[in-house]
Design a protein around this motif. Structure first.
Motif, PDB file in Angstrom:
ATOM      1  N   ARG A  53       0.775  -9.372   5.701  1.00 33.74           N
ATOM      2  CA  ARG A  53       0.384  -8.008   5.378  1.00 33.74           C
ATOM      3  C   ARG A  53       1.615  -7.209   4.973  1.00 33.74           C
ATOM      4  NH1 ARG A  53      -4.753  -6.462   6.919  1.00 33.74           N
ATOM      5  NH2 ARG A  53      -5.869  -7.942   8.250  1.00 33.74           N
ATOM      6  N   ASN A  54       1.524  -6.606   3.799  1.00 29.88           N
ATOM      7  CA  ASN A  54       2.606  -5.767   3.257  1.00 29.88           C
ATOM      8  C   ASN A  54       3.954  -6.490   3.331  1.00 29.88           C
ATOM      9  OD1 ASN A  54       0.670  -3.715   2.966  1.00 29.88           O
ATOM     10  ND2 ASN A  54       1.107  -2.926   5.017  1.00 29.88           N
ATOM     11  N   PHE A  57       6.857  -4.367   1.814  1.00 29.79           N
ATOM     12  CA  PHE A  57       6.742  -2.947   2.131  1.00 29.79           C
ATOM     13  C   PHE A  57       8.063  -2.406   2.673  1.00 29.79           C
ATOM     14  CE2 PHE A  57       5.754   0.308   5.376  1.00 29.79           C
ATOM     15  CZ  PHE A  57       5.313   1.301   4.525  1.00 29.79           C
ATOM     16  N   ALA A 288       0.898   8.929   3.013  1.00 32.16           N
ATOM     17  CA  ALA A 288       0.006   7.887   2.499  1.00 32.16           C
ATOM     18  C   ALA A 288       0.493   6.477   2.807  1.00 32.16           C
ATOM     19  CB  ALA A 288      -0.161   8.044   0.988  1.00 32.16           C
ATOM     20  N   GLN A 289       1.705   6.342   3.334  1.00 31.27           N
ATOM     21  CA  GLN A 289       2.223   5.002   3.634  1.00 31.27           C
ATOM     22  C   GLN A 289       1.387   4.265   4.665  1.00 31.27           C
ATOM     23  OE1 GLN A 289       6.921   4.635   3.245  1.00 31.27           O
ATOM     24  NE2 GLN A 289       6.338   6.271   4.615  1.00 31.27           N
ATOM     25  N   LYS A 290       0.795   5.016   5.608  1.00 33.17           N
ATOM     26  CA  LYS A 290       0.054   4.345   6.684  1.00 33.17           C
ATOM     27  C   LYS A 290      -1.235   3.713   6.181  1.00 33.17           C
ATOM     28  CE  LYS A 290      -2.077   8.759   8.017  1.00 33.17           C
ATOM     29  NZ  LYS A 290      -2.259   9.722   9.122  1.00 33.17           N
ATOM     30  N   TYR A 291      -1.676   4.063   4.987  1.00 32.26           N
ATOM     31  CA  TYR A 291      -2.894   3.488   4.445  1.00 32.26           C
ATOM     32  C   TYR A 291      -2.615   2.292   3.534  1.00 32.26           C
ATOM     33  CZ  TYR A 291      -5.030   7.798   6.096  1.00 32.26           C
ATOM     34  OH  TYR A 291      -5.457   8.838   6.878  1.00 32.26           O
ATOM     35  N   LYS A 292      -1.384   1.909   3.395  1.00 27.22           N
ATOM     36  CA  LYS A 292      -1.052   0.765   2.558  1.00 27.22           C
ATOM     37  C   LYS A 292      -1.406  -0.523   3.301  1.00 27.22           C
ATOM     38  CE  LYS A 292       2.748  -1.460   0.065  1.00 27.22           C
ATOM     39  NZ  LYS A 292       2.007  -1.542  -1.202  1.00 27.22           N
ATOM     40  N   ASN A 293      -2.196  -1.379   2.658  1.00 27.49           N
ATOM     41  CA  ASN A 293      -2.630  -2.624   3.291  1.00 27.49           C
ATOM     42  C   ASN A 293      -2.724  -3.693   2.204  1.00 27.49           C
ATOM     43  OD1 ASN A 293      -3.535  -4.502   5.127  1.00 27.49           O
ATOM     44  ND2 ASN A 293      -5.661  -3.793   5.093  1.00 27.49           N
ATOM     45  N   GLU A 294      -1.617  -4.327   1.926  1.00 25.64           N
ATOM     46  CA  GLU A 294      -1.560  -5.377   0.916  1.00 25.64           C
ATOM     47  C   GLU A 294      -1.558  -6.729   1.622  1.00 25.64           C
ATOM     48  OE1 GLU A 294       1.309  -6.898  -2.756  1.00 25.64           O
ATOM     49  OE2 GLU A 294       1.963  -5.322  -1.373  1.00 25.64           O
TER      50      GLU A 294
END
Length: 309
Positions: A53-54, A57, A288-294
């Motif tokens: 995940r991420n 990041f 908005a970083q906390k919503y990043k889910n790659e």
């Protein structure tokens, strides 16, 4: 998904051997080796074991982002300064001769700063630089009468719309990067297109001025703001954060001083744009970083890595 995985462990395909009780053969992810497992077999303990995940990041901090956004604020400030100078020349609220001398003074001051920043590097040929600058000045002076009548047959509404589109293109394609002192990098195609768009917009606006001296002064200011100042700004970028903030503050204050007597609503709008780009936009990005889910894994398309010699 769970049903599919359970069924896949008990399925059989042609060419595979049945799984027998007590079988201890090691499963490998290969098709060229005959094994007692179906081709679509997946060990229960290996599923999603490679899930990442991420992976690339990098968390951002607020104040570094604010200082990075100063480049955009500086560029917008130079555009507003140029437009304010154009309006003042068109309304004859500023003398073109005063503007010309101020431009020459700023050019000499900028060249001195450039020499200080490059004091540790091999000195360029100053006589060649002086000849090139003199040639540009003479060329602009000779072309001023031609530029003044360049768009005489075009309506003013078309000129304003064309100028707005070109300045928008200039802002989108501008190079907001930085260069360390002593480094030399090749100009990007987008930055060259950005400069050409700004100069084209400056020329069409200069064609609306009443006299040749005003046209010459405005085009000279355009060369300084959109061609020479970005080079100096890139050098400032790698020196000091305090210097970066000082340059940004100076440009924004100068643009507001020039625009406020002309139109208070526009000055208020400019202030809102400066605040939104410099302070609000970095905060939104950090939030908005906390919503990043790659999600990455072995199922992704392989990316070839080439070693260029």
């Amino acid at each position: 998904m769970a049903t599919l995985l359970v069924d896949s462990t008990h399925s059989r395909t042609a060419g595979s051997l049945p799984v027998q009780p007590g079988m201890t053969a090691r499963w490998r992810r290969v098709l060229w080796e005959r094994c007692p497992y179906p081709d679509n077999f997946i060990p229960p303990d290996s599923f999603l074991s490679a899930l990442r995940r991420n992976p690339n990041f990098t968390p951002y901090s607020y104040w570094p982002l604010v200082f990075m956004c100063c480049a955009i604020t500086q560029h917008l400030g130079t555009v507003f300064v140029f437009l304010a100078i154009f309006v003042r020349l068109k309304e004859r609220s500023i003398d073109a001769r005063v503007l010309l001398w101020m431009s020459v003074t700023c050019s000499v001051l900028g060249y001195g700063i450039w020499e200080i920043l490059h004091s540790s590097n091999p000195r360029p040929n100053r006589s060649k630089a002086f000849k090139s600058s003199l040639l540009v000045l003479l060329a602009l002076m000779g072309l001023a009468p031609v530029l003044r009548t360049l768009t005489a047959a075009t309506s003013s509404d078309s000129i304003w719309a064309l100028s707005a589109c070109l300045f928008l293109l200039n802002t989108v394609l501008a190079d907001y990067g930085c260069m360390r002192p002593g480094s030399f990098t090749q100009e990007r195609l987008t930055s060259v297109l950005s400069m050409n768009a700004a100069m084209s917009s400056s020329v069409v606006l200069a064609s609306r001025l009443p006299d040749d001296l005003s046209v010459f002064s405005l085009v000279l200011v355009a060369v300084q703001l959109f061609s020479l100042f970005p080079l100096l700004r890139h050098r400032f970028w790698g020196i000091s954060t305090a210097l970066r903030a000082l340059v940004t503050l100076s440009i924004t204050v100068l643009s507001l001083i020039l625009v406020t007597p002309l139109s208070m609503p526009i000055a208020t709008m400019m202030t809102g744009i400066y605040i939104a780009i410099t302070f609000i936009a970095p905060g939104v990005l950090v939030w908005a970083q906390k919503y990043k889910n790659e999600i990455r894994g072995p199922w992704d398309v392989a990316i070839p890595r080439l070693n260029w010699i």
